[in-house]
Design an enzyme around this catalytic site. Sequence first.
Site, short mmCIF file in Angstrom:
data_model
loop_
_atom_site.label_atom_id
_atom_site.label_comp_id
_atom_site.label_asym_id
_atom_site.label_seq_id
_atom_site.Cartn_x
_atom_site.Cartn_y
_atom_site.Cartn_z
N SER A 1 7.66 8.72 6.18
CA SER A 1 7.23 7.31 6.32
C SER A 1 5.72 7.16 6.32
O SER A 1 5.22 6.04 6.44
CB SER A 1 7.82 6.71 7.60
N THR B 1 14.17 -40.78 0.09
CA THR B 1 15.36 -40.12 0.61
C THR B 1 16.22 -39.87 -0.63
O THR B 1 16.26 -40.72 -1.54
CB THR B 1 16.13 -40.99 1.64
N HIS B 2 16.80 -38.69 -0.70
CA HIS B 2 17.54 -38.29 -1.91
C HIS B 2 16.64 -38.32 -3.15
O HIS B 2 17.14 -38.53 -4.25
CB HIS B 2 18.78 -39.15 -2.13
N SER C 1 -2.45 -22.15 -18.98
CA SER C 1 -1.37 -21.47 -19.68
C SER C 1 -1.98 -20.61 -20.77
O SER C 1 -3.04 -20.93 -21.31
CB SER C 1 -0.43 -22.51 -20.27
N LYS D 1 -2.60 -27.25 -19.93
CA LYS D 1 -1.88 -27.09 -18.67
C LYS D 1 -2.79 -26.91 -17.46
O LYS D 1 -3.84 -26.29 -17.52
CB LYS D 1 -0.93 -25.88 -18.75
N ASN E 1 -1.41 -25.70 -13.99
CA ASN E 1 -0.17 -25.37 -13.28
C ASN E 1 -0.41 -25.11 -11.79
O ASN E 1 -1.41 -24.51 -11.42
CB ASN E 1 0.46 -24.12 -13.92
N GLU F 1 3.87 -22.84 -6.09
CA GLU F 1 5.15 -22.23 -6.47
C GLU F 1 5.36 -20.90 -5.77
O GLU F 1 6.46 -20.56 -5.32
CB GLU F 1 5.21 -22.05 -7.99
N TYR G 1 18.05 5.54 19.36
CA TYR G 1 17.26 5.61 18.13
C TYR G 1 18.10 6.16 16.98
O TYR G 1 18.83 7.14 17.15
CB TYR G 1 16.00 6.48 18.32
N GLN H 1 13.55 3.09 11.16
CA GLN H 1 12.27 3.28 10.48
C GLN H 1 11.99 2.13 9.50
O GLN H 1 10.84 1.82 9.21
CB GLN H 1 12.28 4.62 9.74
N1 ARG Z 1 8.82 7.64 11.57
C1 ARG Z 1 9.75 7.33 12.60
C2 ARG Z 1 10.05 5.82 12.62
O1 ARG Z 1 9.25 5.08 12.13
C3 ARG Z 1 9.21 7.74 13.92
C4 ARG Z 1 10.28 8.07 14.91
C5 ARG Z 1 10.94 9.33 14.49
N2 ARG Z 1 11.87 9.77 15.47
C6 ARG Z 1 12.77 10.71 15.19
N3 ARG Z 1 13.57 11.03 16.13
N4 ARG Z 1 12.87 11.26 14.01
O2 ARG Z 1 11.03 5.38 13.12
#
Ligand code: ARG
Length: 462
Positions: free
Chosen positions: A22, A154-155, A276, A282, A284, A289, A316, A321
């Site tokens: 991560s 309205t509508h 455009s 144009k 826009n 949007e 957990y 994550q």
């Molecule tokens: N990268 C993990 C998360 O964001 C951290 C916690 C990891 N914990 C574990 N028991 N592997 O959730």
Amino acid sequence: MLRERFAGGSGPDPAFDALNRSLPVDRRLVTEDLAGSRAHVRMLAACGVIAPEERDALLAGLDQVEAIAREKGIPDDPKVEDVHLWVERTLAEVAGAVAGKLHTARSRNDQVALDLRLALRKFVGEARAGIRELLQALAGQARGNLALVLPLYTHLQRAQPVLLGHHLLAHAEALRRDAARMKDLLRHADVCPLGAGAGAGTTYPTRPELTSQDLVFSEPLRNSIDAVSDRDFVLEFAAAATLLCVHLSRLGEEIVLWTAPEFGFARLPDAWSSGSSIMPQKRNPDAAELCRASAGRTLGRFVALATAVKGLPLSYNKDLQESTAVLLETGDTLRQVLPAMAGMIAGITWDSARMRAAVEDPRSFVLATDLADHLVRRGVAFRVAHGQVANLVTWAEGARKGLGDLSLDEIRKHCPQAGEDAKSALSVEGALAARASRGGTAPARVAQALAALEAELAAGGP
Ligand code: ARG
């Protein structure tokens, strides 16, 4: 990755590693992670779990880690799984063996739960500031265009005349609720999870109230399992952000409609219009949007996380994550759309003649209710008056006339109780002034409401 347990310290399968790591996402939590680590170190020393010299060495090392993160950034090192391990590893490089004490009485499970709460505070603060900026823009437009009138729809059918300020302040009400929701949800995240460890608590004589105070939470954890399992606050933020984006979407939709020549009420400045690649004429409203589309993205993230969490057993699970990206990306979206909407609103110029013409267009019949109300004041039951005016409108449509074009005799053919002053009931200004009920569009009411919003903003805003 922590792989000591596995044969010969073998590495993970590359495909598993790519799924699991991560760091590319959670390196953005490094400030929060360091804040949590500092508080943890101070608490460990205060409780005698580490020595004062160890505390000082760890705190000095964490400062160095922070400097490295700031100056060099955090590279996406394939050997590092997440931001927590990056901090520990970098700390070991700068502080040596004492770094091995940082993770005493702690787990990444309570660590990430903390980091997310701290990041939430930052995003909520930014969102509220962004909402206030947008409210300022709405109030500024209302103040600068007090006398402009347009049809209430309205509508998407022309209904009754209203002041532009009244319409803009309606959007302000929704945004005030959004700001309040943001503030409220922070209360639910106001519990410090440090001390939960992996989820069962710690075996050391730690004092979670110290880290809680240090990190300015109202209270330390009440249940270690909940502390590592709870992601309600990310979901609440995603939900509140979704609703906020829904409101921006409705506002964006009106900008799109009002800047289209079919309405022609509003014009975006050049800085908020795009051309455009093929059609030279144009202008826009792309930003409006994209604000409109943001509601889909924020809702998508809410649905993604709610779905990921809903079947999880306590405590957990790695599914959690996913919360990090949901929180960060939702915050990023708000960082984009709130200033954009504020900039667009502040820059709009109005075509008062087009707005007035839409009200006065004989085919609008926006004063039909006022004629019915005139009859009611002369003793006709509202439902009867409604029917008489409906017949009059049908007749006028056939005669290609507006209500204002009719003579008193023509009106009386369908509405026999119409008074000598019936024609004067058919004025736009009269219709506005007559709606002096609380929250109505009468100029005096709108002036009051605008002053109240301006005062609220001057006092710091919602
Ligand atoms: N990268 C993990 C998360 O964001 C951290 C916690 C990891 N914990 C574990 N028991 N592997 O959730």
